[in-house]
Structure formats: structure tokens, C-alpha cells
Design a protein around this motif. Sequence first.
Motif, mmCIF file in Angstrom:
data_model
loop_
_atom_site.group_PDB
_atom_site.id
_atom_site.type_symbol
_atom_site.label_atom_id
_atom_site.label_comp_id
_atom_site.label_asym_id
_atom_site.label_seq_id
_atom_site.Cartn_x
_atom_site.Cartn_y
_atom_site.Cartn_z
ATOM 1 N N ILE A 1 23.745 -3.132 -31.255
ATOM 2 C CA ILE A 1 25.146 -3.456 -30.961
ATOM 3 C C ILE A 1 25.921 -2.191 -30.599
ATOM 4 C CG2 ILE A 1 27.303 -4.295 -31.985
ATOM 5 C CD1 ILE A 1 25.590 -6.296 -33.574
ATOM 6 N N LEU A 2 25.681 -1.109 -31.339
ATOM 7 C CA LEU A 2 26.306 0.169 -30.987
ATOM 8 C C LEU A 2 25.922 0.591 -29.569
ATOM 9 C CD1 LEU A 2 25.855 2.313 -34.243
ATOM 10 C CD2 LEU A 2 27.999 1.429 -33.304
ATOM 11 N N ALA A 3 24.642 0.431 -29.243
ATOM 12 C CA ALA A 3 24.170 0.809 -27.911
ATOM 13 C C ALA A 3 24.871 0.006 -26.821
ATOM 14 C CB ALA A 3 22.656 0.617 -27.822
ATOM 15 N N VAL A 4 25.044 -1.289 -27.054
ATOM 16 C CA VAL A 4 25.705 -2.138 -26.064
ATOM 17 C C VAL A 4 27.172 -1.751 -25.920
ATOM 18 C CG1 VAL A 4 26.512 -4.498 -25.662
ATOM 19 C CG2 VAL A 4 24.136 -4.082 -26.270
ATOM 20 N N LEU A 5 27.836 -1.453 -27.034
ATOM 21 C CA LEU A 5 29.246 -1.048 -26.979
ATOM 22 C C LEU A 5 29.414 0.256 -26.201
ATOM 23 C CD1 LEU A 5 30.414 -1.862 -30.631
ATOM 24 C CD2 LEU A 5 30.888 -3.157 -28.534
ATOM 25 N N ILE A 6 28.427 1.121 -26.266
ATOM 26 C CA ILE A 6 28.477 2.374 -25.514
ATOM 27 C C ILE A 6 28.081 2.148 -24.056
ATOM 28 C CG2 ILE A 6 27.395 4.652 -25.272
ATOM 29 C CD1 ILE A 6 27.129 4.628 -28.366
ATOM 30 N N ALA A 7 27.053 1.332 -23.837
ATOM 31 C CA ALA A 7 26.531 1.140 -22.479
ATOM 32 C C ALA A 7 27.460 0.308 -21.602
ATOM 33 C CB ALA A 7 25.157 0.471 -22.548
ATOM 34 N N LEU A 8 28.231 -0.609 -22.198
ATOM 35 C CA LEU A 8 29.074 -1.498 -21.392
ATOM 36 C C LEU A 8 30.100 -0.728 -20.558
ATOM 37 C CD1 LEU A 8 30.003 -4.293 -20.551
ATOM 38 C CD2 LEU A 8 31.378 -4.423 -22.638
ATOM 39 N N PRO A 9 30.971 0.096 -21.154
ATOM 40 C CA PRO A 9 31.927 0.830 -20.303
ATOM 41 C C PRO A 9 31.248 1.828 -19.365
ATOM 42 C CG PRO A 9 32.042 1.602 -22.583
ATOM 43 C CD PRO A 9 31.180 0.390 -22.588
ATOM 44 N N LEU A 10 30.166 2.467 -19.834
ATOM 45 C CA LEU A 10 29.472 3.416 -18.971
ATOM 46 C C LEU A 10 28.883 2.715 -17.747
ATOM 47 C CD1 LEU A 10 27.565 5.693 -21.539
ATOM 48 C CD2 LEU A 10 29.586 6.273 -20.185
ATOM 49 N N SER A 11 28.264 1.567 -17.957
ATOM 50 C CA SER A 11 27.613 0.849 -16.859
ATOM 51 C C SER A 11 28.622 0.350 -15.837
ATOM 52 C CB SER A 11 26.816 -0.336 -17.420
ATOM 53 O OG SER A 11 25.856 0.093 -18.353
ATOM 54 N N ILE A 12 29.709 -0.245 -16.324
ATOM 55 C CA ILE A 12 30.733 -0.759 -15.408
ATOM 56 C C ILE A 12 31.386 0.387 -14.643
ATOM 57 C CG2 ILE A 12 32.934 -1.974 -15.271
ATOM 58 C CD1 ILE A 12 32.055 -3.630 -17.674
ATOM 59 N N SER A 13 31.719 1.463 -15.353
ATOM 60 C CA SER A 13 32.364 2.601 -14.694
ATOM 61 C C SER A 13 31.454 3.218 -13.643
ATOM 62 C CB SER A 13 32.743 3.656 -15.737
ATOM 63 O OG SER A 13 33.617 3.122 -16.707
ATOM 64 N N PHE A 14 30.178 3.358 -13.972
ATOM 65 C CA PHE A 14 29.238 3.947 -13.022
ATOM 66 C C PHE A 14 29.098 3.061 -11.781
ATOM 67 C CE2 PHE A 14 24.966 4.535 -11.301
ATOM 68 C CZ PHE A 14 24.959 5.906 -11.075
ATOM 69 N N ALA A 15 28.987 1.744 -11.992
ATOM 70 C CA ALA A 15 28.836 0.832 -10.858
ATOM 71 C C ALA A 15 30.047 0.895 -9.934
ATOM 72 C CB ALA A 15 28.630 -0.596 -11.376
ATOM 73 N N VAL A 16 31.242 0.875 -10.508
ATOM 74 C CA VAL A 16 32.458 0.931 -9.691
ATOM 75 C C VAL A 16 32.557 2.264 -8.958
ATOM 76 C CG1 VAL A 16 34.981 0.938 -9.780
ATOM 77 C CG2 VAL A 16 33.683 -0.715 -11.140
ATOM 78 N N PHE A 17 32.237 3.353 -9.654
ATOM 79 C CA PHE A 17 32.335 4.672 -9.020
ATOM 80 C C PHE A 17 31.364 4.803 -7.855
ATOM 81 C CE2 PHE A 17 30.884 9.088 -8.658
ATOM 82 C CZ PHE A 17 32.088 9.715 -8.365
ATOM 83 N N VAL A 18 30.121 4.371 -8.053
ATOM 84 C CA VAL A 18 29.112 4.518 -6.995
ATOM 85 C C VAL A 18 29.468 3.681 -5.772
ATOM 86 C CG1 VAL A 18 26.726 3.963 -6.405
ATOM 87 C CG2 VAL A 18 27.225 5.168 -8.511
ATOM 88 N N ILE A 19 29.949 2.461 -5.987
ATOM 89 C CA ILE A 19 30.220 1.572 -4.858
ATOM 90 C C ILE A 19 31.540 1.903 -4.174
ATOM 91 C CG2 ILE A 19 30.528 -0.837 -4.161
ATOM 92 C CD1 ILE A 19 27.676 -0.062 -5.059
ATOM 93 N N ASP A 20 32.592 2.201 -4.945
ATOM 94 C CA ASP A 20 33.936 2.307 -4.372
ATOM 95 C C ASP A 20 34.439 3.726 -4.162
ATOM 96 O OD1 ASP A 20 34.163 -0.404 -4.213
ATOM 97 O OD2 ASP A 20 35.369 -0.642 -6.020
ATOM 98 N N TYR A 21 33.994 4.663 -4.990
ATOM 99 C CA TYR A 21 34.644 5.962 -4.988
ATOM 100 C C TYR A 21 33.731 7.127 -4.592
ATOM 101 C CZ TYR A 21 38.359 3.525 -7.476
ATOM 102 O OH TYR A 21 39.358 2.647 -7.818
ATOM 103 N N ALA A 22 32.456 7.037 -4.858
ATOM 104 C CA ALA A 22 31.561 8.168 -4.596
ATOM 105 C C ALA A 22 31.432 8.421 -3.093
ATOM 106 C CB ALA A 22 30.181 7.903 -5.189
ATOM 107 N N PRO A 23 31.432 9.673 -2.657
ATOM 108 C CA PRO A 23 31.175 9.979 -1.246
ATOM 109 C C PRO A 23 29.792 9.477 -0.826
ATOM 110 C CG PRO A 23 32.017 11.905 -2.423
ATOM 111 C CD PRO A 23 31.704 10.876 -3.461
ATOM 112 N N ARG A 24 29.645 9.203 0.445
ATOM 113 C CA ARG A 24 28.382 8.633 0.931
ATOM 114 C C ARG A 24 27.190 9.527 0.608
ATOM 115 N NH1 ARG A 24 29.632 6.063 6.961
ATOM 116 N NH2 ARG A 24 31.098 4.446 6.241
ATOM 117 N N LYS A 25 27.392 10.846 0.665
ATOM 118 C CA LYS A 25 26.283 11.767 0.402
ATOM 119 C C LYS A 25 25.842 11.725 -1.059
ATOM 120 C CE LYS A 25 27.419 15.049 4.070
ATOM 121 N NZ LYS A 25 27.783 16.461 4.388
ATOM 122 N N LEU A 26 26.715 11.245 -1.949
ATOM 123 C CA LEU A 26 26.383 11.222 -3.374
ATOM 124 C C LEU A 26 25.866 9.873 -3.855
ATOM 125 C CD1 LEU A 26 29.241 13.276 -5.080
ATOM 126 C CD2 LEU A 26 26.865 13.943 -4.714
#
Length: 306
Positions: free
Chosen positions: A75-100
Motif C-alpha cells: 500500500i505504501l508503494a502504491v501511494l508513492i507510485a501513483l503520483p510519480l506515475s501520473i506525473s511522469f506520464a503527463v510530463f513525457v506526453i505534454d511537456y518534455a521536449p521531443r529529444k527527451l
Amino acid sequence: MMRDRFKISLFPFCALVFGIFALMIAVYLIASLPVLQKEGVQIYTSNEWRAVEDNPEREFYGVLAAIYGSLYTSILAVLIALPLSISFAVFVIDYAPRKLKEPLIVATDVMAGLPTIIYGIWGAFVLVPLLRDYVMLPLYRHLSFIPLFSFEPAGGYSFLAAGVLLGIMVTPFASSIIREAYRMVPYTYREAAFSLGATRYEATRILLGHIKPAIVAGILLAFGRAVGETVAVSLVVGNTFNIHPSLFAPGYTISSLIANQFGNAFIYGYMVSALFAAGLFLFVIGLVVNIGGLMVLRRYAHAQRG
């Protein structure tokens, strides 16, 4: 005609997979019977672990502490992974430069494929001291009256260390599912949100709401991955039969219990059977969680196609 023959030719391979799965369940059930007949459900409701080498009738094995530790750390792992996973997905798709974009995706895929012993060694020698010195000890000194922080973190090997390490380990699995679902949202939805005057933050919230089933599926699959982790958790959780609400307390998980006790289990009358019974419980948890995650993901895919 050829299509029917091709389908028939694939049947033995499908049957082999399901046959192996059925045999695994059968092995666990048969191996667990001796201790289940001796103790009944007490093996899952008791925290007493009494190994007696010369008198099997005096042996008693309760795995409640291991069940508690498995659920707590996952449960601790899920509580940590949930915001990290969502934030990473949004950053990679919407905000990260194409080269990254691609390097970031490749990096997470590499993290997902690393041997767990790598995480375990890093957790034992780097993560645990950092958490102990900069998180656990300060919180214990100032907030020890709160049950979550009430256990003195002498060594740092604890539920918290295991939960944080597991959270880091399962984030790539959850983020890959969330990222691909977020990528599949039609671009017209984004345009519609911006045309209505939504800010970038508000548009992101709307799009994330559209992929809620994928987020739930990713987290459920991450939980199933975390609850069954063995080597890395064994190195940081403390390996103690302990049921304590504090994040800083050492404990056991089912996987670490099996890993630590299986080597000498054969000199006892019922310990091997007890470990199989613990594994059976873990098997059921993992099966239920993974089936739930796949069902949610399938519903989402069906809704997208519809």
C-alpha cells in the motif's frame, strides 16, 4: 478451412499454459494441506512462529505478521507510485521536449527490467541510511506521539524503507500503462478543452479523468507486482515477526519470509508446508489483484473502441 486448422494448431500451446497454471495451484494446495489440517485458518490469523526441531507436534506457524507486512509495504508503494506515475506520464506526453521523450521512456523501460537485487543492494546501502538520518530520526524526535512515527528507527530497516523501495520499483510498470493510455486520448479532446477556455492544468485534469480506468489498472498491477517482490524487500524490511502501526518498525513480508526460512525449513516437520501455505495466500492475492487490473484495463480498451 486453413484458418480453422491454424486455430486448432494453437490449442495445445494454450492448453500447456493453462495446464502449468493449474499444476502450480495444485502443488501449492497439496503442499499446504498438512499444516492446514494441523492448524486450520490459525496459520493466517496468528502471529506465533514456533519451530521445534525434535517434536513436530509442538510446532506452530502463524504468518499474520508476514501478511500484514506484505499489505502494508505494498500500500505504501502504491501511494508513492501513483503520483510519480501520473506525473511522469503527463510530463513525457505534454511537456518534455521531443529529444527527451524517447530517452525518458527508454530509461523507465530499463528500470523495469533491472534485476531486483540491484534495487535491494542500493536500498540497503543508500536508501535506508538516507531515510533513517533525514526522515525517520527527525520525525521520531518531534512526532513520536503519533503512532505512525512512534517506533525508534535504530537501524532504518523498516516498513517505510521497503515501501519506498517498492514504490520506486513499481513506478515504471504503472507509468507505462498510464502513459500509453494518456497518449491514446484523441487530440480533438485536447483542442476541445482549450477551445472552452481551459488552462493547461485544467485540460490535463480533464484528460486524466478520461483515462481513470487505465490509472486504476496500472495501480492494481503495480500493487500485484509489489506484493510479490522478494529479494529487494528482504534486504530492507528488517525481517522481524512484528505487527506495528509505525512506519519505522521492522517487519516481514510473505516473500521475504519464504526467502529467509526456506533454506532450513526441511529439518522441521511442518515448516515447509507452512511456507507453501503462505505462498498460497500470496498467490491468491496476486491473482485477484492482477485479474482485477486486467479487467479494468479491458473495459477501458473496449470503451475506447466503442
